[in-house]
Design a protein around this motif. Structure first.
Motif, PDB file in Angstrom:
ATOM      1  N   ARG A   1     -37.161  -6.381  94.272  1.00 18.40           N
ATOM      2  CA  ARG A   1     -36.451  -6.832  95.460  1.00 18.40           C
ATOM      3  C   ARG A   1     -37.417  -7.465  96.460  1.00 18.40           C
ATOM      4  NH1 ARG A   1     -31.052  -6.917  94.957  1.00 18.40           N
ATOM      5  NH2 ARG A   1     -31.201  -7.329  97.171  1.00 18.40           N
TER       6      ARG A   1
ATOM      7  N   THR B   1     -24.616  -5.895  90.810  1.00 23.68           N
ATOM      8  CA  THR B   1     -23.217  -5.590  91.129  1.00 23.68           C
ATOM      9  C   THR B   1     -22.488  -6.889  91.472  1.00 23.68           C
ATOM     10  OG1 THR B   1     -23.942  -3.489  92.063  1.00 23.68           O
ATOM     11  CG2 THR B   1     -21.724  -4.218  92.650  1.00 23.68           C
TER      12      THR B   1
ATOM     13  N   ASP C   1     -33.742  -6.611  77.669  1.00 21.50           N
ATOM     14  CA  ASP C   1     -34.018  -6.274  79.068  1.00 21.50           C
ATOM     15  C   ASP C   1     -33.045  -7.137  79.872  1.00 21.50           C
ATOM     16  OD1 ASP C   1     -35.018  -6.143  81.654  1.00 21.50           O
ATOM     17  OD2 ASP C   1     -37.113  -6.436  81.071  1.00 21.50           O
ATOM     18  N   THR C   2     -31.956  -6.516  80.317  1.00 18.61           N
ATOM     19  CA  THR C   2     -30.844  -7.290  80.893  1.00 18.61           C
ATOM     20  C   THR C   2     -30.918  -7.288  82.403  1.00 18.61           C
ATOM     21  OG1 THR C   2     -29.355  -5.372  81.009  1.00 18.61           O
ATOM     22  CG2 THR C   2     -29.381  -6.623  78.940  1.00 18.61           C
TER      23      THR C   2
ATOM     24  N   ASP D   1     -33.845 -10.950  94.703  1.00 14.77           N
ATOM     25  CA  ASP D   1     -34.951 -10.564  93.821  1.00 14.77           C
ATOM     26  C   ASP D   1     -36.023 -11.641  93.771  1.00 14.77           C
ATOM     27  OD1 ASP D   1     -34.095  -8.065  92.902  1.00 14.77           O
ATOM     28  OD2 ASP D   1     -32.786  -8.963  91.401  1.00 14.77           O
TER      29      ASP D   1
HETATM   30  C1  7RM Z   1     -26.881  -3.957  86.930  1.00  8.27           C
HETATM   31  C2  7RM Z   1     -27.443  -3.387  88.210  1.00  8.27           C
HETATM   32  C3  7RM Z   1     -29.177  -4.851  91.054  1.00  8.27           C
HETATM   33  C4  7RM Z   1     -30.672  -4.945  91.201  1.00  8.27           C
HETATM   34  C5  7RM Z   1     -31.207  -6.316  90.963  1.00  8.27           C
HETATM   35  C6  7RM Z   1     -32.632  -6.038  90.553  1.00  8.27           C
HETATM   36  C7  7RM Z   1     -32.525  -4.768  89.763  1.00  8.27           C
HETATM   37  C8  7RM Z   1     -31.334  -4.899  87.545  1.00  8.27           C
HETATM   38  C9  7RM Z   1     -32.967  -5.452  86.214  1.00  8.27           C
HETATM   39  C10 7RM Z   1     -33.475  -5.360  87.530  1.00  8.27           C
HETATM   40  C11 7RM Z   1     -35.568  -5.947  86.787  1.00  8.27           C
HETATM   41  C12 7RM Z   1     -33.877  -5.813  85.168  1.00  8.27           C
HETATM   42  N1  7RM Z   1     -26.790  -3.706  89.345  1.00  8.27           N
HETATM   43  N2  7RM Z   1     -32.427  -5.006  88.324  1.00  8.27           N
HETATM   44  N3  7RM Z   1     -31.644  -5.165  86.261  1.00  8.27           N
HETATM   45  N4  7RM Z   1     -34.766  -5.600  87.815  1.00  8.27           N
HETATM   46  N5  7RM Z   1     -35.157  -6.047  85.509  1.00  8.27           N
HETATM   47  N6  7RM Z   1     -33.488  -5.906  83.887  1.00  8.27           N
HETATM   48  O1  7RM Z   1     -28.418  -2.681  88.170  1.00  8.27           O
HETATM   49  O2  7RM Z   1     -26.429  -3.923  91.785  1.00  8.27           O
HETATM   50  O3  7RM Z   1     -27.070  -1.769  90.884  1.00  8.27           O
HETATM   51  O4  7RM Z   1     -28.722  -3.508  91.049  1.00  8.27           O
HETATM   52  O5  7RM Z   1     -31.318  -4.135  90.213  1.00  8.27           O
HETATM   53  O6  7RM Z   1     -33.436  -5.813  91.681  1.00  8.27           O
HETATM   54  O7  7RM Z   1     -31.101  -7.103  92.124  1.00  8.27           O
HETATM   55  S1  7RM Z   1     -27.209  -3.187  90.813  1.00  8.27           S
END
Ligand code: 7RM
Length: 636
Positions: free
Chosen positions: A502, A402, A397-398, A487
């Motif tokens: 978020r 961006t 779970d990565t 986050d």
């Molecule tokens: C890689 C990507 C970023 C936002 C980030 C989080 C949410 C991304 C997870 C996650 C929970 C995860 N870039 N987010 N990965 N929340 N678990 N494994 O998605 O810029 O498009 O989004 O996505 O809120 O801030 S992104």
């Protein structure tokens, strides 16, 4: 012990401690051993989160495409670099070898040069998931042009905003795109966008769907004949470590999208390193990430990270539901995919379908499963674990963004014991911090707070294109000397992190980040609308869906409300794209506001989610009576 390839938990802890004790030495060793440099750096890191300014490997000279392509030619020339799987399963897959990739990228680079593109120029790429998209990205990097890939689901308006913001001089697109049963007309979207873009001089068009399109003389050219006439070698432009590699737009909670700028050396080192470890990549693996290259996940983990490791990376043009819901699993069987990386929204959607779609296929090649983009719920995690991984594949779970360029918090498969819904531990070099609302760091465990990062890592975005002030304001102002992620997160008793979502006005719908402000702007353009507020509410497939509260103008006319709903969604489609459409629209006579005039979205979020048990203190509102009206009319 290897700094570059972590193979068990003890090693992770050792490496992690070292990376935090002496980050410069840690990253320097990795950079030295695994990449090709024309000149070594003078300084590994200089940083100042107050300014803010971050520089990695300053003084070094390199070209990222030499690291992703040329470097592999002697040992892996005939190995498949990109395995292209078309939308239609009856069309043959293409195995593009490293040799072939080299030739295509050089030809494309030469075409760009002929079109007058030079180092530092911005090139907008608006293409479906076809091999030319990867060629275009790498061709830009070959000659030092800055690519700005715009996801080919964005509308003409959204495309124009992005083209103008970074002043792109060339656009690369295709006649059309295939997505499942649909054929979309990309070129006409570009034509419409360019009506408001004066900076664009040339457009290169890839032939894909053979749809009828119009070509504008002096501006538009088909790519194929230019490629055929171009030389298959192109000397790489030697770049400085901190030269921009690309711009990628991401939605903010307010205003225009933010053009995140990533630079060359640090981005390369970090994406290569994380790809190797998070997916436990080994030489003969067939790695597949289902994202679109229009998002950061595609940039870092379809193109740059895998290619920097000499891997075979699958590029899929289609959608998970076409020709049926077994398509992903059919592809896994067909190409013997070893690592599979997708979004929770796709897992939830496929988990709703009959298990026959999964059981028909042999998934025994799989070794590691990954998820990204949003929190994964327990049910989806278990479905993935049981039915796809057959309880034998670790799930990573990565968590990343961006802005972070690469994965920051993730298990390392076969090392970190996974717990559903936890992204677990920080990768080497990553120093997370949880902050409370007063701005103090929380040191104890089993608490939640706002997730920050205390120390720079090599692939952190360096600025927002054309707006360094906004970069500072958005990421470095909330907490002193910290990068603020936006986050919320929980840290459990063993130090595992769980990302809760978020804490700003960004809603993640089907893995797409959507700022609520631009959607409200679009709605407010409707002649009958006085004001609106958008919030997210939980949705069992999309993760979140959008709920709109809309105040209509009192014009005395009566309007058909369902028509207004349709028109509002039409406007949103045009201004932003269909992904931003609202699931529910409630008309209301007012919105709950604070005395300073701010909409209390917290209350609206709770009502939209059906959770009205504890709305908190509403007495400070300017208009507390509106809350009852909104609750009475809430759409279920
Ligand atoms: C890689 C990507 C970023 C936002 C980030 C989080 C949410 C991304 C997870 C996650 C929970 C995860 N870039 N987010 N990965 N929340 N678990 N494994 O998605 O810029 O498009 O989004 O996505 O809120 O801030 S992104």
């Amino acid at each position: 012990m290897s700094n570059y390839h972590i193979k068990h938990l003890e090693e992770y802890f050792q490496v992690y401690r070292k990376s935090v004790r002496d980050p410069e030495n840690y990253w320097e060793e990795i950079a030295e051993e695994h990449f090709l440099w024309h000149k070594r750096w003078d300084n590994v890191l200089s940083w100042d989160f107050e300014k803010p300014e971050v520089k990695w490997f300053e003084g070094a000279k390199l070209n990222i495409t030499e690291n992703c392509i040329d470097r592999h030619l002697r040992t892996r020339g005939n190995k498949t670099a990109i395995l292209f799987e078309p939308n239609d399963s009856s069309e043959k897959a293409q195995h593009i070898t490293y040799n072939a990739l080299h030739d295509k990228v050089c030809q494309f680079a030469n075409v760009l040069k002929q079109q007058g593109v030079k180092k530092g120029d911005r090139v907008c790429i608006y293409l479906p998931m076809i091999p030319e998209l990867s060629y275009a990205v790498l061709a830009c990097a070959r000659i030092g042009a800055i690519h700005s890939v715009v996801f080919a689901g964005f509308s003409a308006k959204a495309l124009a905003t992005r083209i103008n913001d970074s002043d792109c001089k060339l656009v690369i697109t295709s006649d059309g795109s295939y997505r499942g049963k649909k054929v979309l007309d990309l070129k006409s979207i570009v034509d419409e966008a360019l009506e408001t873009c004066e900076c664009v001089e040339n457009v290169l068009v890839v032939k894909r769907t053979r749809s009828k399109i119009s070509m504008k003389d002096d501006r538009d050219q088909w790519l194929a004949p230019l490629m055929d006439a171009a030389e298959k070698t192109c000397e790489p432009e030697i770049m400085d470590a901190e030269d921009p590699l690309f711009i990628l737009y991401t939605s903010g909670s307010t205003g225009t999208p933010k053009g995140m700028v990533h630079t060359t050396a640090g981005y390369m080192v970090y994406t290569a390193f994380t790809f190797k470890n998070v997916f436990q990549y080994t030489e003969d693996d067939i790695y597949w990430c289902t994202a679109d290259i229009g998002w950061i996940t595609g940039h870092s983990y379809i193109v740059y990270g895998p290619l920097a490791n000499g891997a075979t990376t699958v590029m899929f043009e289609g959608v998970p539901s076409y020709p049926d819901h077994g398509r992903f699993w059919e592809i896994v069987e067909k190409h013997k995919v070893t690592q599979f990386y997708t979004a929770p929204t796709a897992i939830r959607a496929l988990g709703k379908e009959k298990l026959d779609f999964v059981e028909k296929y042999d998934l025994s090649s799989l070794k590691v499963l990954g998820t990204v983009g949003e929190p994964i719920n327990e049910e989806a995690w278990h479905w993935y674990d049981e039915n796809i991984g057959k309880r034998k594949c670790p799930i990573v779970d990565t968590w990343w963004q961006t802005e972070t360029g690469g994965i920051l918090i993730s298990p390392i498969p076969y090392s970190t014991p996974a717990i559903p819904t936890f992204a677990t531990l920080p990768l080497p070099g990553i120093q997370p911090a949880l902050m409370d609302e007063e701005g103090k760091e929380i040191h104890e465990n089993q608490v939640d707070g706002r997730l920050c990062i205390k120390f720079p890592w090599p692939s952190i975005a360096r600025t927002i294109w054309g707006n360094h002030e906004r970069y500072k304001e958005t990421y470095f102002s909330a907490y002193k000397n910290m990068y603020f992620t936006g986050d919320g997160a929980l840290r459990d008793s063993v130090g595992y992190y769980r990302i809760t979502g978020r804490v700003d006005d960004v809603v993640i719908v089907s893995g797409h980040n959507l700022g609520t402000a631009p959607i409200e702007d679009a709605i407010n353009e409707h002649p009958a609308v006085a004001e609106s507020a958008i919030v997210g509410f939980p949705h069992d497939v999309k993760g979140n869906a959008l709920y709109g509260y809309v105040i209509l103008k009192e014009t005395g006319e009566t309007r058909d409300r369902d028509n207004v709903r349709k028109e509002i969604n039409q406007l949103i489609s045009e201004r932003i794209g269909p992904i931003a459409k609202l699931d529910k629209i409630q008309f209301t006579s007012g919105l709950p506001k604070t005395r300073s005039g701010k909409i209390m979205r917290r209350i609206l979020r709770k009502i939209a989610s059906g959770d009205t048990s504890n709305l908190g203190d509403t007495s400070t509102l300017l208009n507390p009576e509106i809350v009852d009206e909104i609750m009475e009319n809430v759409l279920k």
